[in-house]
Structures are given as structure tokens and as C-alpha cells.
Design a protein around this motif. Structure first.
Motif, short mmCIF file in Angstrom:
data_model
loop_
_atom_site.label_atom_id
_atom_site.label_comp_id
_atom_site.label_asym_id
_atom_site.label_seq_id
_atom_site.Cartn_x
_atom_site.Cartn_y
_atom_site.Cartn_z
N CYS A 131 96.57 51.50 43.04
CA CYS A 131 96.11 50.37 43.84
C CYS A 131 97.34 49.58 44.24
O CYS A 131 98.45 49.86 43.78
CB CYS A 131 95.12 49.50 43.07
SG CYS A 131 95.83 48.74 41.60
N SER A 132 97.19 48.59 45.08
CA SER A 132 98.33 47.82 45.54
C SER A 132 99.09 47.19 44.38
O SER A 132 100.33 47.13 44.38
CB SER A 132 97.86 46.73 46.51
OG SER A 132 97.32 47.29 47.67
N PHE A 155 103.72 60.14 48.07
CA PHE A 155 102.72 59.71 47.10
C PHE A 155 102.16 58.34 47.47
O PHE A 155 100.95 58.12 47.43
CB PHE A 155 103.35 59.67 45.71
CG PHE A 155 102.39 59.28 44.63
CD1 PHE A 155 101.63 60.24 43.98
CD2 PHE A 155 102.22 57.95 44.26
CE1 PHE A 155 100.73 59.88 42.98
CE2 PHE A 155 101.33 57.58 43.27
CZ PHE A 155 100.59 58.56 42.63
N LEU A 156 103.05 57.41 47.84
CA LEU A 156 102.61 56.05 48.15
C LEU A 156 101.72 55.99 49.39
O LEU A 156 100.90 55.09 49.52
CB LEU A 156 103.83 55.14 48.35
CG LEU A 156 104.67 54.83 47.11
CD1 LEU A 156 105.85 53.95 47.47
CD2 LEU A 156 103.83 54.17 46.02
N LEU A 326 98.48 44.73 54.86
CA LEU A 326 99.50 43.70 54.71
C LEU A 326 99.75 43.33 53.25
O LEU A 326 100.92 43.17 52.85
CB LEU A 326 99.10 42.46 55.52
CG LEU A 326 100.14 41.35 55.62
CD1 LEU A 326 101.42 41.88 56.26
CD2 LEU A 326 99.58 40.19 56.41
N PRO A 327 98.72 43.20 52.41
CA PRO A 327 98.99 42.87 51.00
C PRO A 327 99.89 43.90 50.30
O PRO A 327 100.75 43.53 49.50
CB PRO A 327 97.58 42.85 50.38
CG PRO A 327 96.69 42.51 51.50
CD PRO A 327 97.27 43.18 52.69
N GLU A 328 99.69 45.18 50.60
CA GLU A 328 100.54 46.19 49.98
C GLU A 328 101.99 46.05 50.43
O GLU A 328 102.92 46.22 49.64
CB GLU A 328 100.03 47.60 50.32
CG GLU A 328 100.81 48.69 49.60
CD GLU A 328 100.36 50.08 49.97
OE1 GLU A 328 101.11 51.03 49.68
OE2 GLU A 328 99.28 50.23 50.58
N MET A 329 102.19 45.73 51.71
CA MET A 329 103.56 45.55 52.20
C MET A 329 104.24 44.37 51.49
O MET A 329 105.43 44.42 51.17
CB MET A 329 103.55 45.28 53.71
CG MET A 329 102.98 46.41 54.56
SD MET A 329 103.85 47.98 54.34
CE MET A 329 102.63 48.89 53.36
N ILE A 330 103.48 43.31 51.24
CA ILE A 330 104.03 42.14 50.56
C ILE A 330 104.44 42.50 49.13
O ILE A 330 105.51 42.08 48.64
CB ILE A 330 103.01 40.99 50.56
CG1 ILE A 330 102.77 40.50 52.00
CG2 ILE A 330 103.48 39.84 49.69
CD1 ILE A 330 101.65 39.50 52.14
N ILE A 331 103.62 43.29 48.47
CA ILE A 331 103.93 43.70 47.09
C ILE A 331 105.14 44.63 47.07
O ILE A 331 106.04 44.50 46.23
CB ILE A 331 102.70 44.39 46.46
CG1 ILE A 331 101.59 43.35 46.25
CG2 ILE A 331 103.07 45.04 45.13
CD1 ILE A 331 100.28 43.94 45.80
#
Length: 363
Positions: A131-132, A155-156, A326-331
């Protein structure tokens, strides 16, 4: 005359035989109960459509053919349908994932050459827990294990994009052809994207503190699980995952119901049809900043397709929401420099756009 003493060896064999028989009896009970539960699940599942019609047009007395009637029936049918599919699939996947821990994934991918590693990483991404919130520790673990950057990105990309929940929901709602297209194209995008990023040799665009980590042997603790433990993990997965996503599912179905009931087919075809050249990149651009999960976006996909939207455009929208959120990019910004994130978004986004155009042309 001394009494005949029983042999210790025979006693041990007797105890072992008794244990085997007991275990078989227990598994027989589990098998029978599982079959009964599946039979009940199947019977209830088949009654959902007639029940939604009865609820909408008889109990609620809404006029057939009206916009409200179409929307209410869609919502009352898809909500229990998606929740039943989601619960069953999460339970099964929860059991399967006990065989694919994050530590074992690092071990499998460490030392793999690119190309072969990209293929293996993309396939493992489907079944490995992801998950993110786990993107950063996974990335760091891959760096420590010496996994090539391109393999890591395969993988990501695959882990969120080729989501097993989305795959089964697509199969249940839209049929095996759409599900197969989603699976094949998602894996292809993940493999090619990772291969391209690996060829570009962008290791220096990883944050400095991550680069300083030395490749080392990951400590892998093999957890010994019985089948009862694995079943318990399946139940835990249902409580955790379904408990977290049910709100998104209901929200997605509500949006789908509004589209199904009130959006004219001509309007949807005019902005997401095959003949609109800009629809695919626009769908990707709209999808990236959105935050949803696979279970919440699939009902929207179903409604869009029913209203005349092109399959390629809708799949591009869905993939961008799931794989480039967008949340995944921030993480990921914690471990990747902005230039590498931009390359990642551009490469994956280009693959999604290409796929959208391709399927709009051939289907």
C-alpha cells in the motif's frame, strides 16, 4: 512369567497415526464447512439482481425507466454485489499472502538481472502486500538487498496497478475479457516502465541518505504457520481491509449510480469516446490527482462503460488513479528526488496513455 511390555517404537507409531487421522478429520470438517459457506454465498449472490428490482420498483414504488429508478437499482444491486465479492476475494488473498512476505520478496528479487527481474518483480507485485504507506520501507529494503532500481520500479508500479481486488471486481462486474485486458496491460506497463528506468541509470536521483545504505543480507525470519493460522490471517485481512475501504466502495457506487441514472449516453460518448483524440490524456491527467482505491473506482468504471465511454479511455483513467495517485508520490518523495519522481510519472503515464489509445483502436 513377566508381562509382555509394549514397544516404545510401536507406541510412537500409534500416536503418529492417531495424530494424522485427527488432522484429516479436522480438515474434512473445514472442507465441508467451506463448501457450505460458498454454496450459501453463491445462492445469495444470484438473488441480488431480482432483489434490487423488487426493492426499487415494488417496495419503493419508483417508476420503471426513470432516472431515479435506474440510479437506485444500480446502487442497491452493486453495493451488496461488490461487498460480497470484496469480502470473498480479500479472504482468499489474505491466505495467499501468507506465502509471500515482504522479506521473502526482497530475497527473491535480490541479485536478479534486469529484464528477468522486471518480469519477476511485476508478477510478485500482484500478490505481495503493498500500500502507499509501505512504499518507503519497501524501497529501502530493496536498496539494502541490492535490488536494481529498474526492478524495484517494476514492483512499485505493478503492486498498486495490477490490484487483485480490482482484477476480481472487474471480472465480476464486466466479465473475464476486460479483467484479462487489465491484467496483461498492467503487467506490461510495469515491466516496460521498470526496464526503461533501469536503462536510464538514475541511481544518483535517489535521496542521498538512501544511497548511503550498504547492500546487505536481509534478515529473514521464516514464520511457521499452520493452515488454521492462515485462515485466521484471511479473517484478519477481511476485518482490516474491508473495514477500511467500505466507505470508498459505497462512495464509488454512489457516483456510478448517478452516472448510470442521470448522465446521457451521448454526453459520455462525446467526451470519453473513441473519436475524441484528447480523451485518453485528459482521463490520465484527471486521474492522477484523485485519491481512491481499486474497490472504489471499479463501480465508476462500470457506469462509464455502460454510458458509452471507450474501454481504452476508461482503463487509462482507472490505471492512473490506482498507479499514479498523488498521495503515493508524496510518500515516495521521502526516498526519491523530484527529478526521479517526475521521470517515474512520465514513463508510467506515457505507458498508460499508449495503452488507452491502443485499445481504443483495436476494440
Amino acid at each position: 512369567m513377566e508381562p509382555i511390555k509394549s514397544s516404545g517404537c510401536c507406541s510412537a507409531k500409534h500416536v503418529t497415526s492417531l495424530a494424522v487421522v485427527t488432522k484429516r478429520v479436522q480438515w474434512g470438517k473445514i472442507g465441508i464447512i467451506s463448501l457450505l459457506v460458498l454454496a450459501v454465498w453463491f445462492v445469495v449472490y444470484k438473488q441480488l439482481e431480482p432483489f434490487s428490482s423488487y426493492l426499487t420498483y415494488s417496495l419503493l414504488d419508483i417508476k420503471k425507466g426513470s432516472h431515479l429508478g435506474s440510479a437506485v437499482q444500480f446502487f442497491s444491486y452493486d453495493t451488496p454485489k461488490v461487498m460480497m465479492l470484496l469480502t470473498l476475494i480479500v479472504f482468499v488473498i489474505g491466505i495467499i499472502r501468507t506465502f509471500f512476505t515482504q522479506e521473502n520478496t526482497r530475497k527473491y528479487l535480490a541479485g536478479k538481472r534486469e529484464t528477468a527481474g522486471n518480469v519477476m518483480a511485476a508478477v510478485l507485485g500482484i500478490v505481495t502486500p503493498f500500500c502507499s504507506c509501505s512504499a518507503v520501507p519497501l524501497f529501502i529494503g530493496f536498496v539494502q538487498a541490492g535490488v536494481p532500481l529498474g526492478v524495484t520500479f517494476s514492483f512499485l508500479v505493478a503492486a498498486p496497478m495490477v490490484n487483485e481486488i480490482a482484477l476480481v471486481l472487474l471480472y465480476g462486474l464486466l466479465g473475464w475479457k476486460v479483467a484479462a485486458i487489465y491484467l496483461v496491460t498492467g503487467l506490461f506497463i510495469a515491466m516496460i516502465s521498470g526496464w526503461i528506468i533501469g536503462r536510464l541509470k538514475l541511481e544518483t536521483w535517489i535521496e542521498d541518505w538512501v544511497q548511503e545504505l550498504r547492500a546487505g543480507e536481509a534478515i529473514i525470519i521464516e514464520e511457521q504457520l499452520s493452515w488454521h493460522d492462515r485462515l485466521d490471517r484471511g479473517k484478519e485481512a477481511v476485518r482490516e481491509i474491508v473495514g477500511k475501504v467500505w466507505m470508498y466502495v459505497v462512495a464509488g457506487i454512489a457516483v456510478g449510480a448517478l452516472i448510470h441514472g442521470y448522465v446521457p449516453e451521448d454526453f459520455m460518448a462525446s467526451i470519453m469516446g473513441k473519436d475524441v483524440w484528447w480523451s485518453v490524456p485528459a482521463a490520465v491527467a484527471v486521474g492522477i490527482p484523485m485519491y481512491s482505491n481499486a474497490a472504489g473506482i471499479v463501480p465508476v468504471v462500470e457506469a462509464l462503460l455502460e454510458k458509452g465511454a471507450a474501454l481504452g479511455t476508461v482503463l487509462a483513467f482507472m490505471m492512473s488513479v490506482i498507479a499514479l495517485s498523488l498521495p503515493e508520490m508524496i510518500i515516495l518523495r521521502k526516498v526519491l528526488k523530484p527529478k526521479l519522481i517526475a521521470v517515474f510519472v512520465f514513463v508510467v503515464g506515457s505507458g498508460i496513455v499508449f495503452t488507452g489509445y491502443l485499445f481504443n483502436m483495436i476494440i
